[in-house]
Design a protein around this motif. Structure first.
Motif, PDB file in Angstrom:
ATOM      1  N   ILE A  30       0.833  -1.204   0.000  1.00 18.76           N
ATOM      2  CA  ILE A  30       0.000   0.000   0.000  1.00 18.76           C
ATOM      3  C   ILE A  30       0.869   1.256   0.000  1.00 18.76           C
ATOM      4  O   ILE A  30       0.531   2.264  -0.604  1.00 18.76           O
ATOM      5  N   ALA A  31       2.013   1.202   0.680  1.00 22.73           N
ATOM      6  CA  ALA A  31       2.908   2.358   0.760  1.00 22.73           C
ATOM      7  C   ALA A  31       3.654   2.619  -0.544  1.00 22.73           C
ATOM      8  O   ALA A  31       4.199   3.699  -0.742  1.00 22.73           O
ATOM      9  N   SER A  32       3.660   1.645  -1.440  1.00 30.67           N
ATOM     10  CA  SER A  32       4.393   1.824  -2.693  1.00 30.67           C
ATOM     11  C   SER A  32       3.667   2.809  -3.600  1.00 30.67           C
ATOM     12  O   SER A  32       2.514   3.148  -3.375  1.00 30.67           O
ATOM     13  N   ASN A  33       4.340   3.243  -4.618  1.00 30.66           N
ATOM     14  CA  ASN A  33       3.728   4.144  -5.602  1.00 30.66           C
ATOM     15  C   ASN A  33       3.193   3.396  -6.816  1.00 30.66           C
ATOM     16  O   ASN A  33       2.754   4.017  -7.779  1.00 30.66           O
ATOM     17  N   ASP A  34       3.243   2.090  -6.789  1.00 32.17           N
ATOM     18  CA  ASP A  34       2.799   1.267  -7.909  1.00 32.17           C
ATOM     19  C   ASP A  34       1.324   0.902  -7.722  1.00 32.17           C
ATOM     20  O   ASP A  34       0.947   0.283  -6.726  1.00 32.17           O
ATOM     21  N   ASN A  35       0.481   1.295  -8.651  1.00 28.60           N
ATOM     22  CA  ASN A  35      -0.959   1.035  -8.532  1.00 28.60           C
ATOM     23  C   ASN A  35      -1.296  -0.450  -8.435  1.00 28.60           C
ATOM     24  O   ASN A  35      -2.226  -0.832  -7.739  1.00 28.60           O
TER      25      ASN A  35
ATOM     26  N   ILE B   7       1.743   6.419   4.595  1.00 27.22           N
ATOM     27  CA  ILE B   7       2.797   6.676   3.604  1.00 27.22           C
ATOM     28  C   ILE B   7       2.180   6.907   2.226  1.00 27.22           C
ATOM     29  O   ILE B   7       2.633   7.775   1.472  1.00 27.22           O
ATOM     30  N   TYR B   8       1.120   6.165   1.906  1.00 26.70           N
ATOM     31  CA  TYR B   8       0.416   6.363   0.637  1.00 26.70           C
ATOM     32  C   TYR B   8      -0.124   7.792   0.548  1.00 26.70           C
ATOM     33  O   TYR B   8       0.061   8.479  -0.473  1.00 26.70           O
ATOM     34  N   ILE B   9      -0.768   8.265   1.608  1.00 20.44           N
ATOM     35  CA  ILE B   9      -1.299   9.621   1.627  1.00 20.44           C
ATOM     36  C   ILE B   9      -0.176  10.650   1.515  1.00 20.44           C
ATOM     37  O   ILE B   9      -0.288  11.648   0.783  1.00 20.44           O
ATOM     38  N   PHE B  10       0.911  10.410   2.230  1.00 20.59           N
ATOM     39  CA  PHE B  10       2.064  11.322   2.161  1.00 20.59           C
ATOM     40  C   PHE B  10       2.588  11.394   0.733  1.00 20.59           C
ATOM     41  O   PHE B  10       2.880  12.477   0.220  1.00 20.59           O
ATOM     42  N   ASN B  11       2.720  10.241   0.070  1.00 19.97           N
ATOM     43  CA  ASN B  11       3.211  10.223  -1.300  1.00 19.97           C
ATOM     44  C   ASN B  11       2.252  10.940  -2.261  1.00 19.97           C
ATOM     45  O   ASN B  11       2.696  11.619  -3.190  1.00 19.97           O
ATOM     46  N   LYS B  12       0.966  10.803  -2.060  1.00 20.30           N
ATOM     47  CA  LYS B  12      -0.019  11.432  -2.930  1.00 20.30           C
ATOM     48  C   LYS B  12      -0.077  12.950  -2.735  1.00 20.30           C
ATOM     49  O   LYS B  12      -0.283  13.693  -3.679  1.00 20.30           O
TER      50      LYS B  12
ATOM     51  N   ALA C  42      -2.972  -9.320  15.198  1.00 20.16           N
ATOM     52  CA  ALA C  42      -3.980  -8.291  14.928  1.00 20.16           C
ATOM     53  C   ALA C  42      -3.361  -6.898  15.027  1.00 20.16           C
ATOM     54  O   ALA C  42      -3.662  -6.017  14.211  1.00 20.16           O
ATOM     55  N   TYR C  43      -2.478  -6.693  16.009  1.00 16.91           N
ATOM     56  CA  TYR C  43      -1.801  -5.400  16.130  1.00 16.91           C
ATOM     57  C   TYR C  43      -0.877  -5.152  14.942  1.00 16.91           C
ATOM     58  O   TYR C  43      -0.836  -4.041  14.409  1.00 16.91           O
ATOM     59  N   ILE C  44      -0.146  -6.171  14.540  1.00 16.92           N
ATOM     60  CA  ILE C  44       0.734  -6.033  13.373  1.00 16.92           C
ATOM     61  C   ILE C  44      -0.090  -5.663  12.138  1.00 16.92           C
ATOM     62  O   ILE C  44       0.287  -4.784  11.362  1.00 16.92           O
ATOM     63  N   GLY C  45      -1.217  -6.328  11.956  1.00 16.64           N
ATOM     64  CA  GLY C  45      -2.080  -6.027  10.821  1.00 16.64           C
ATOM     65  C   GLY C  45      -2.595  -4.603  10.839  1.00 16.64           C
ATOM     66  O   GLY C  45      -2.573  -3.906   9.826  1.00 16.64           O
ATOM     67  N   SER C  46      -3.047  -4.155  12.008  1.00 15.57           N
ATOM     68  CA  SER C  46      -3.565  -2.783  12.125  1.00 15.57           C
ATOM     69  C   SER C  46      -2.478  -1.750  11.874  1.00 15.57           C
ATOM     70  O   SER C  46      -2.675  -0.793  11.112  1.00 15.57           O
ATOM     71  N   PHE C  47      -1.326  -1.933  12.505  1.00 14.13           N
ATOM     72  CA  PHE C  47      -0.235  -0.977  12.338  1.00 14.13           C
ATOM     73  C   PHE C  47       0.309  -0.987  10.915  1.00 14.13           C
ATOM     74  O   PHE C  47       0.681   0.062  10.385  1.00 14.13           O
ATOM     75  N   SER C  48       0.347  -2.161  10.299  1.00 16.14           N
ATOM     76  CA  SER C  48       0.825  -2.234   8.916  1.00 16.14           C
ATOM     77  C   SER C  48      -0.100  -1.483   7.983  1.00 16.14           C
ATOM     78  O   SER C  48       0.350  -0.744   7.101  1.00 16.14           O
ATOM     79  N   PHE C  49      -1.405  -1.668   8.179  1.00 19.25           N
ATOM     80  CA  PHE C  49      -2.359  -0.949   7.328  1.00 19.25           C
ATOM     81  C   PHE C  49      -2.257   0.553   7.552  1.00 19.25           C
ATOM     82  O   PHE C  49      -2.190   1.329   6.590  1.00 19.25           O
ATOM     83  N   LEU C  50      -2.258   0.979   8.807  1.00 18.69           N
ATOM     84  CA  LEU C  50      -2.205   2.409   9.098  1.00 18.69           C
ATOM     85  C   LEU C  50      -0.909   3.049   8.600  1.00 18.69           C
ATOM     86  O   LEU C  50      -0.926   4.154   8.046  1.00 18.69           O
ATOM     87  N   SER C  51       0.204   2.359   8.785  1.00 17.60           N
ATOM     88  CA  SER C  51       1.488   2.880   8.316  1.00 17.60           C
ATOM     89  C   SER C  51       1.522   2.947   6.795  1.00 17.60           C
ATOM     90  O   SER C  51       1.938   3.958   6.212  1.00 17.60           O
ATOM     91  N   GLY C  52       1.102   1.866   6.148  1.00 22.40           N
ATOM     92  CA  GLY C  52       1.086   1.844   4.683  1.00 22.40           C
ATOM     93  C   GLY C  52       0.167   2.902   4.112  1.00 22.40           C
ATOM     94  O   GLY C  52       0.518   3.607   3.157  1.00 22.40           O
ATOM     95  N   PHE C  53      -0.999   3.063   4.713  1.00 21.89           N
ATOM     96  CA  PHE C  53      -1.954   4.071   4.244  1.00 21.89           C
ATOM     97  C   PHE C  53      -1.422   5.482   4.491  1.00 21.89           C
ATOM     98  O   PHE C  53      -1.574   6.368   3.649  1.00 21.89           O
TER      99      PHE C  53
END
Length: 145
Positions: A78-83, A138-143, A125-136
């Motif tokens: 999700i954090a990548s710039n590749d669609n 970074i995605y927003i920051f990149n956009k 579950a914590y890893i999943g939540s933090f991974s999604f939030l972090s990836g999202f």
């Protein structure tokens, strides 16, 4: 154990667990159609996974660790710039709960439930939540630069 037995056991246990823990009724479509459909999808996929995994030497804790790993990978995608990778990451996050639901069922069927397994499940579950939030994030920051 036959697939139908695994599936019936899974429906019974998830129905009871979700009702007790969250007050959700997964047997009725109209009050909560999204929960009804998504829980059935997760139950079906995780039942198929358990049907194949129960005949292997793969432990339920290994399945949980795989769940953590796939969650981390989804966040990176999700954090990548590749669609294409972003789409794969979103699909990972949509379907990863099937793996989470499979580990507990596998532990009950193989009679390998443990305190460590419960802790790993919460940790996953914590890893999943933090991974999604972090990836999202970074995605927003990149956009937005």
């Amino acid at each position: 154990m036959k697939y139908t037995d695994i599936r019936n056991l899974h429906y019974k246990s998830q129905k009871k667990k979700l009702k007790k823990k969250f007050g959700l009724d997964i047997t009725s479509f109209f009050p909560q159609p999204y929960t009804f459909l998504k829980s059935r999808l997760y139950i079906e996929i995780s039942s198929i996974l358990v049907f194949f995994l129960m005949r292997t030497s793969i432990s339920p804790n290994s399945v949980t660790l795989f769940y953590c790993f796939i969650s981390f990978i989804g966040g990176v995608f999700i954090a990548s710039n590749d669609n294409n990778l972003i789409l794969i990451g979103l699909l990972i996050f949509f379907f990863k709960s099937s793996i989470d639901w499979a580990d507990g069922l596998l532990a009950r069927i193989k009679k390998q439930t443990s305190n460590l397994g419960e802790l790993l499940d919460e940790w996953g579950a914590y890893i999943g939540s933090f991974s999604f939030l972090s990836g999202f994030g970074i995605y927003i920051f990149n956009k937005e630069n």
